[in-house]
Write a protein that holds these residues in place. Structure first.
Motif, PDB file in Angstrom:
ATOM      1  N   LEU A 147      46.334  46.047  30.990  1.00 32.29           N
ATOM      2  CA  LEU A 147      46.046  44.961  31.116  1.00 32.29           C
ATOM      3  C   LEU A 147      44.255  44.784  30.405  1.00 32.29           C
ATOM      4  O   LEU A 147      43.986  43.236  30.942  1.00 32.29           O
ATOM      5  CB  LEU A 147      45.810  44.527  32.564  1.00 32.29           C
ATOM      6  N   GLY A 148      44.048  45.323  29.823  1.00 35.46           N
ATOM      7  CA  GLY A 148      42.215  45.093  29.647  1.00 35.46           C
ATOM      8  C   GLY A 148      41.130  45.387  30.270  1.00 35.46           C
ATOM      9  O   GLY A 148      41.605  45.306  32.111  1.00 35.46           O
ATOM     10  N   SER A 149      39.973  45.254  30.041  1.00 31.73           N
ATOM     11  CA  SER A 149      39.143  45.275  32.057  1.00 31.73           C
ATOM     12  C   SER A 149      38.017  44.574  32.065  1.00 31.73           C
ATOM     13  O   SER A 149      37.817  44.173  32.749  1.00 31.73           O
ATOM     14  CB  SER A 149      37.864  46.475  30.564  1.00 31.73           C
ATOM     15  N   ALA A 150      38.078  43.482  30.801  1.00 34.85           N
ATOM     16  CA  ALA A 150      37.601  41.724  31.386  1.00 34.85           C
ATOM     17  C   ALA A 150      38.689  41.638  32.094  1.00 34.85           C
ATOM     18  O   ALA A 150      39.554  39.728  31.992  1.00 34.85           O
ATOM     19  CB  ALA A 150      37.886  41.030  29.941  1.00 34.85           C
ATOM     20  N   LEU A 151      38.834  41.723  33.282  1.00 42.67           N
ATOM     21  CA  LEU A 151      40.322  41.158  34.316  1.00 42.67           C
ATOM     22  C   LEU A 151      39.503  40.238  35.553  1.00 42.67           C
ATOM     23  O   LEU A 151      37.739  40.390  36.037  1.00 42.67           O
ATOM     24  CB  LEU A 151      40.880  42.617  35.071  1.00 42.67           C
ATOM     25  N   THR A 152      39.915  39.387  36.088  1.00 38.64           N
ATOM     26  CA  THR A 152      39.823  38.484  36.904  1.00 38.64           C
ATOM     27  C   THR A 152      40.541  38.028  38.135  1.00 38.64           C
ATOM     28  O   THR A 152      41.304  38.950  37.346  1.00 38.64           O
ATOM     29  CB  THR A 152      37.907  37.484  36.958  1.00 38.64           C
ATOM     30  N   MET A 188      37.650  34.055  41.192  1.00 35.90           N
ATOM     31  CA  MET A 188      37.017  35.414  41.736  1.00 35.90           C
ATOM     32  C   MET A 188      35.304  35.539  41.126  1.00 35.90           C
ATOM     33  O   MET A 188      33.862  35.928  41.856  1.00 35.90           O
ATOM     34  CB  MET A 188      37.307  36.394  41.897  1.00 35.90           C
ATOM     35  N   ALA A 189      35.275  35.466  39.546  1.00 32.75           N
ATOM     36  CA  ALA A 189      33.556  35.707  39.103  1.00 32.75           C
ATOM     37  C   ALA A 189      33.543  34.551  37.903  1.00 32.75           C
ATOM     38  O   ALA A 189      32.517  34.633  37.975  1.00 32.75           O
ATOM     39  CB  ALA A 189      33.780  36.490  38.042  1.00 32.75           C
ATOM     40  N   GLY A 190      33.596  33.154  39.125  1.00 34.63           N
ATOM     41  CA  GLY A 190      33.082  31.744  38.154  1.00 34.63           C
ATOM     42  C   GLY A 190      34.115  31.801  37.320  1.00 34.63           C
ATOM     43  O   GLY A 190      34.716  33.012  35.955  1.00 34.63           O
ATOM     44  N   ALA A 210      34.829  37.488  33.552  1.00 31.07           N
ATOM     45  CA  ALA A 210      34.747  38.613  33.416  1.00 31.07           C
ATOM     46  C   ALA A 210      34.228  39.162  35.021  1.00 31.07           C
ATOM     47  O   ALA A 210      33.204  39.093  35.146  1.00 31.07           O
ATOM     48  CB  ALA A 210      35.627  40.091  33.010  1.00 31.07           C
ATOM     49  N   TRP A 211      34.913  40.322  36.052  1.00 25.92           N
ATOM     50  CA  TRP A 211      34.229  40.147  37.317  1.00 25.92           C
ATOM     51  C   TRP A 211      33.660  41.361  37.042  1.00 25.92           C
ATOM     52  O   TRP A 211      33.926  41.920  35.239  1.00 25.92           O
ATOM     53  CB  TRP A 211      35.419  40.986  38.593  1.00 25.92           C
ATOM     54  N   ASP A 212      32.728  42.568  37.118  1.00 26.78           N
ATOM     55  CA  ASP A 212      32.092  43.327  37.350  1.00 26.78           C
ATOM     56  C   ASP A 212      32.019  44.578  38.313  1.00 26.78           C
ATOM     57  O   ASP A 212      31.578  45.608  38.487  1.00 26.78           O
ATOM     58  CB  ASP A 212      30.802  43.586  37.196  1.00 26.78           C
ATOM     59  N   LEU A 213      33.641  44.733  38.102  1.00 27.81           N
ATOM     60  CA  LEU A 213      34.030  45.971  39.304  1.00 27.81           C
ATOM     61  C   LEU A 213      34.157  46.900  38.715  1.00 27.81           C
ATOM     62  O   LEU A 213      34.595  47.378  37.500  1.00 27.81           O
ATOM     63  CB  LEU A 213      35.453  44.813  39.842  1.00 27.81           C
ATOM     64  N   GLY A 214      33.648  48.214  39.022  1.00 29.08           N
ATOM     65  CA  GLY A 214      34.285  49.885  39.491  1.00 29.08           C
ATOM     66  C   GLY A 214      35.404  50.040  39.526  1.00 29.08           C
ATOM     67  O   GLY A 214      35.843  49.218  40.125  1.00 29.08           O
ATOM     68  N   LEU A 215      36.083  50.973  38.647  1.00 31.53           N
ATOM     69  CA  LEU A 215      37.404  52.417  39.034  1.00 31.53           C
ATOM     70  C   LEU A 215      36.968  52.233  39.980  1.00 31.53           C
ATOM     71  O   LEU A 215      36.229  52.791  40.736  1.00 31.53           O
ATOM     72  CB  LEU A 215      37.323  53.308  37.662  1.00 31.53           C
ATOM     73  N   GLY A 216      37.840  52.474  41.357  1.00 31.91           N
ATOM     74  CA  GLY A 216      38.074  52.794  42.307  1.00 31.91           C
ATOM     75  C   GLY A 216      38.959  52.366  43.379  1.00 31.91           C
ATOM     76  O   GLY A 216      40.047  50.946  42.217  1.00 31.91           O
ATOM     77  N   ASP A 217      38.811  52.165  44.500  1.00 29.36           N
ATOM     78  CA  ASP A 217      39.391  51.823  45.634  1.00 29.36           C
ATOM     79  C   ASP A 217      38.636  50.580  46.155  1.00 29.36           C
ATOM     80  O   ASP A 217      37.369  50.461  46.474  1.00 29.36           O
ATOM     81  CB  ASP A 217      40.022  52.393  46.799  1.00 29.36           C
ATOM     82  N   HIS A 218      39.185  49.125  46.238  1.00 33.03           N
ATOM     83  CA  HIS A 218      38.498  47.521  46.838  1.00 33.03           C
ATOM     84  C   HIS A 218      39.433  47.265  47.842  1.00 33.03           C
ATOM     85  O   HIS A 218      40.407  47.672  47.978  1.00 33.03           O
ATOM     86  CB  HIS A 218      37.971  47.351  45.537  1.00 33.03           C
ATOM     87  N   THR A 219      38.881  46.428  48.611  1.00 34.37           N
ATOM     88  CA  THR A 219      38.991  46.024  49.491  1.00 34.37           C
ATOM     89  C   THR A 219      38.799  44.635  49.689  1.00 34.37           C
ATOM     90  O   THR A 219      37.406  44.185  49.242  1.00 34.37           O
ATOM     91  CB  THR A 219      38.826  45.458  51.169  1.00 34.37           C
TER      92      THR A 219
END
Length: 899
Positions: free
Chosen positions: A176-181, A213-215, A224-233
């Protein structure tokens, strides 16, 4: 009979029947009925039963709850939702989310899912006194039609939609690419804002579509959001007002994971941690308990030496290890750039340089001591590949441990830090503020901070005390018949009382020694000492300052705690701190400056144009004003403001003000022999200027000098409702040069009997000095020096639309002929409209049988209600009988000695 009258007497009759029939349920759930209410239509739906499931697709999302206690003597109801106090109500109907007027309900802001509710009934105001009934229920909010909020994954690099987000989904950044929101698409009407709460912390608030979500700006452009890899809620909450205010009208909660399928060629995003030596995509849960990934070393911060590794379940005995402890994290994974310590569920410290010390320290190898209390703790240590806890989460470890004192008889458990062994524990706030990120929560856990806080970032402070004093215990030696300190009080600045024409009336003429301009204060075991003139000879319970600014006590302090005020700031907010929250924070013993002509000139807590929320807190014993909030949004909820030299609170041009469920007392006359001129800025609450929406509801104001509530200088668009206002020195409520004010359903009694302005028209229940569009109705004004007074001055040609109706106005006749029930004094150029009707009067039992003046219209005085009713000052009014008055006093919990 007015609707207010019917309600009052109906209440008395029903209460009498309950008592007569002997109905008493104690603390059983039968003593409290819970009714689900449609807040959109203000109609009852059905009783709430334990285990109920409420389907918002059927009953609507704008819901509330009404509690109906059947036990006698109830004064207030406290709603506790999911373990946290949610709402306190002092008048029926006891609505879970409040509402005004009676039977108009605000909607609750509960999200979909399971909830627990405790409803506690007390025999005192504001949840005080004895708990006389309680009920607990569990219920769920569900949406039978599915989610009311669509969530769309967006490629922020190309601003294109990818696919809807489903609960439990894995998003592979290699595809999907890393620049997501993410975009939220609410389908409910009336939405004005969306709040994104990520991993338990507020991430973004959006007021305009697209709700990104990131304006992003303009619409359709995404950051783009600044989320790291892993689980999120993620919790997505939709509100009916701007900025995440108003009613919560929809919510949705999802879990998802960010993975990188290229790491090992698998789409599940998992890695064995062997690709180029990096572990870049494992969820935090996959690292739990991997002690080999992060070593944790207990450190003696007093000597900067290692003690022993920390293991899960360890007990650290401070009687053996010392109380100045810290912890060092040593990650063994490559690529680490920062470590975040999460203590007891809240972010505690972020470190970007080795040593990764839990409480910081500088230079490397030097450690600050942590501020943990005795008892059990949980710790999550998260390692990231970028500074400041950003980038990818590459390792994590969770441990539980306890701090114990082997010398104590038992382990302390969860006691507050300043209760442990009776010792005060420092907060180290300055250090924690510097190291915190905007939005962080700093939990003091009962510690005491003795420094002035200057905030330049948005933070939440919880469970701590801030004092402007230092502990000088043991610093006093006997000199002659007194006891003198070796330390000297720094010079505390005050405005001049002579040079500045605005300040020349700072002190009352009776304050011969101008002590109101001296900001020093001394407390012995928490008790305020009276100040005598500098250089004077203090007696027991008094202090003075000598020529070298040393404190002189009139009696031996012995082993008492002596606290001397040395600071003039508690908390001062600057640019960047907007949105700060004080929750269960005590600010006290502040020698702040006064300025009787100014607004917010040096309060103990000052917002300086930054949005501020103060809740469940206390501000007290301040030389000047306790709290001010100006030119920004301000909320003060369930807070006590008392013993301020000037006003309890000042609000100057606030963009919004919510002042609800507070107790405000003993302000402006707090300090013995320190006599301020109260005619400029003194009151329990002063609202000055501005026309944004302001509400003052469900509060208690008593024993404040000048007025309980004072609106001044074009303080427009204010609701004053459902307050108890009593025993204030001059006036209960004062309206001066202000408009668009509603005053209703307040209980106002015993005001105006202490102040110097005791002449008619100047003291009593409600007083207006120039105003427009002021509506006053359904209030009880009893045993004030005067009832209602209006003076049309010459400063403004307003004085239009003044309405006075459906009030009970009761004067005890203590000073016959000088007291007025209702008086209108219209000066020469006063023009406008006045409406007064359907008020009910009582004058010490004398009524029309006496010859004393009871009313005034313009310059003419009236002894007869019938004659007064022929003027524009009143119509369709009547006298109350003594039995009716007693019933009114009883129903509104006004002491019978009022008569």
């Amino acid at each position: 009979m007015s609707s207010r009258s019917r309600y009052l007497f109906g209440h008395i009759i029903s209460l009498s029947l309950i008592v007569a029939c002997g109905v008493w349920h104690g603390k059983s759930q039968g003593a409290i009925e819970l009714m689900v209410v449609d807040a959109a239509t203000d109609t009852d739906l059905h009783p709430l039963r334990d285990g109920a499931s409420l389907d918002v697709s059927k009953v609507g999302s704008l819901l509330s709850l009404r509690a109906v206690p059947s036990v006698p003597g109830h004064e207030s109801v406290v709603f506790v939702v999911d373990g946290a106090r949610y709402q306190t109500e002092n008048l029926a109907p006891y609505a879970m989310a409040g509402g005004w007027p009676a039977r108009e309900y605000n909607a609750w802001d509960l999200e979909l899912g399971a909830h627990t509710l405790a409803v506690n009934v007390y025999d005192g105001h504001n949840g005080r006194g004895k708990r006389i009934a309680s009920r607990r229920v569990s219920f769920s909010l569900v949406d039978g039609k599915g989610a009311a909020i669509g969530l769309m994954v967006v490629d922020a690099a190309t601003n294109t939609d990818l696919r809807p987000l489903s609960d439990g989904e894995k998003l592979d950044v290699s595809k999907l690419g890393s620049a997501l929101t993410l975009r939220a698409d609410p389908s409910v009407p009336g939405h004005e804002s969306v709040v994104f709460v990520l991993d338990g912390a507020r991430y973004q608030t959006e007021n305009l579509m697209e709700y990104a979500m990131a304006g992003g700006w303009p619409a359709g452009e995404y950051n783009a959001w600044d989320l790291g890899l892993g689980d999120h809620t993620l919790d997505v909450k939709v509100y009916g007002g701007h900025g995440g205010t108003g009613n919560l009208i929809a919510s949705r909660k999802v879990s998802f994971s960010l993975v990188d399928g290229k790491v090992n060629g698998k789409d599940d995003g998992k890695t064995e941690g062997k690709d180029e030596g990096k572990v870049i995509d494992m969820a935090a849960s996959e690292f739990s308990g991997m002690g080999g990934g992060i070593e944790l070393m207990v450190v003696d911060a007093a000597t900067d030496t290692d003690l022993h590794p920390l293991r899960d379940g360890d007990k650290l005995d401070v009687s053996k290890l010392g109380s100045a402890l810290s912890l060092r994290a040593a990650p063994s994974v490559t690529g680490h750039e920062s470590v975040v310590f999460v203590l007891d569920g809240e972010k505690y410290q972020t470190e970007s340089l080795m040593e990764y010390a839990m409480a910081g320290g500088w230079p490397a190898g030097k450690y600050n001591a942590w501020d943990l209390e005795l008892g059990a703790h949980s710790l999550d240590v998260n390692v990231y590949d970028a500074n400041g806890g950003t980038g990818n989460l590459i390792a994590s470890r969770s441990v539980s441990f306890s701090l114990v004192d082997g010398k104590a008889a038992d382990e302390v458990g969860d006691m507050a830090a300043n209760e442990v062994g009776g010792k005060e524990v420092a907060c180290n706030l300055q250090q924690r503020i510097v190291q915190a990120s905007p939005g962080d929560v700093i939990n003091g856990r009962g510690c005491v901070e003795r420094s002035a806080l200057k905030l330049r970032k948005r933070l939440t402070f919880k469970n701590l005390t801030i004092k402007g004093s230092d502990d000088w215990s043991g610093d006093f030696t006997k000199v002659g018949g007194n006891y003198r300190s070796s330390r000297r009080v720094p010079k505390l600045e005050e405005p001049s009382v002579t040079d500045d024409s605005n300040n020349r009336y700072l002190c009352e003429t009776t304050d011969k020694h101008q002590l109101c301009s001296e900001a020093e204060m001394v407390f012995v075991d928490g008790r305020y000492l009276r100040q005598v003139p500098n250089g004077g000879d203090p007696g027991p319970g008094e202090f003075a300052m000598d020529g070298q600014r040393r404190v002189v006590l009139g009696s031996n302090p012995g082993k008492a705690v002596v606290e001397v005020v040395v600071r003039q700031i508690g908390i001062h907010m600057y640019n960047g701190s907007s949105g700060t929250v004080l929750d269960n924070v005590i600010v006290t013993q502040i020698g702040n400056t006064v300025g009787a002509h100014g607004i917010g000139t040096g309060p103990a807590v000052k917002s300086s144009g930054q949005a501020l929320t103060v809740k469940n807190s206390e501000v007290s014993w301040t030389h000047g004003t306790a709290l001010s909030c100006g030119r920004a949004d301000c909320s003060v909820i369930n807070t006590e403001l008392h013993h301020a030299g000037e006003s309890g609170m000042m609000s100057y041009k606030a963009t919004s003000l919510v002042f609800d469920n507070n107790v405000v007392h003993d302000n402006c006359s707090a300090l013995p022999d320190v006599q301020y001129n109260d005619t400029f800025a003194c009151s329990g609450l002063k609202v000055h200027a501005g026309n944004a929406k302001r509400s003052v509801t469900n509060n208690e104001f008593y024993r404040n000098d000048h007025s309980g509530i004072w609106l001044d200088g074009e303080a427009d668009n204010v609701l004053i409702a459902n307050n108890r206002i009593h025993h204030n020195e001059e006036r209960g409520i004062e309206i001066e040069i202000s408009s668009d004010v509603t005053i209703r359903d307040n209980v106002i009694y015993k005001n105006g009997w202490v102040g110097t302005q005791s002449a008619a028209f100047n003291s009593g229940g409600i007083y207006i000095l120039d105003g427009a569009a002021v509506k006053i109705h359904d209030n009880v004004m009893a045993c004030n020096r005067d009832g209602f007074a209006f003076i049309g001055g010459k400063r403004k040609s307003w004085n239009n639309g003044i309405e006075l109706y459906d009030n009970f106005i009761i004067v005890d006749g203590e000073d016959p002929g000088k007291q007025i029930l209702t008086g209108w004094l219209l000066r020469g150029d006063s023009v406008g409209s006045y409406i007064a009707h359907d008020n009910r009067y009582y004058y010490g039992g004398e009524q029309d049988n006496g010859a004393t003046r009871k009313f005034q219209w313009e310059k003419k005085k009236y002894t007869s209600l019938a004659k007064f009713s022929s003027t524009p000052g009143e119509e369709n009014s009547r006298w109350l009988s003594t039995s009716e008055v007693r019933a009114i006093l009883s129903a509104n919990h006004i002491p019978m000695d009022c008569l």
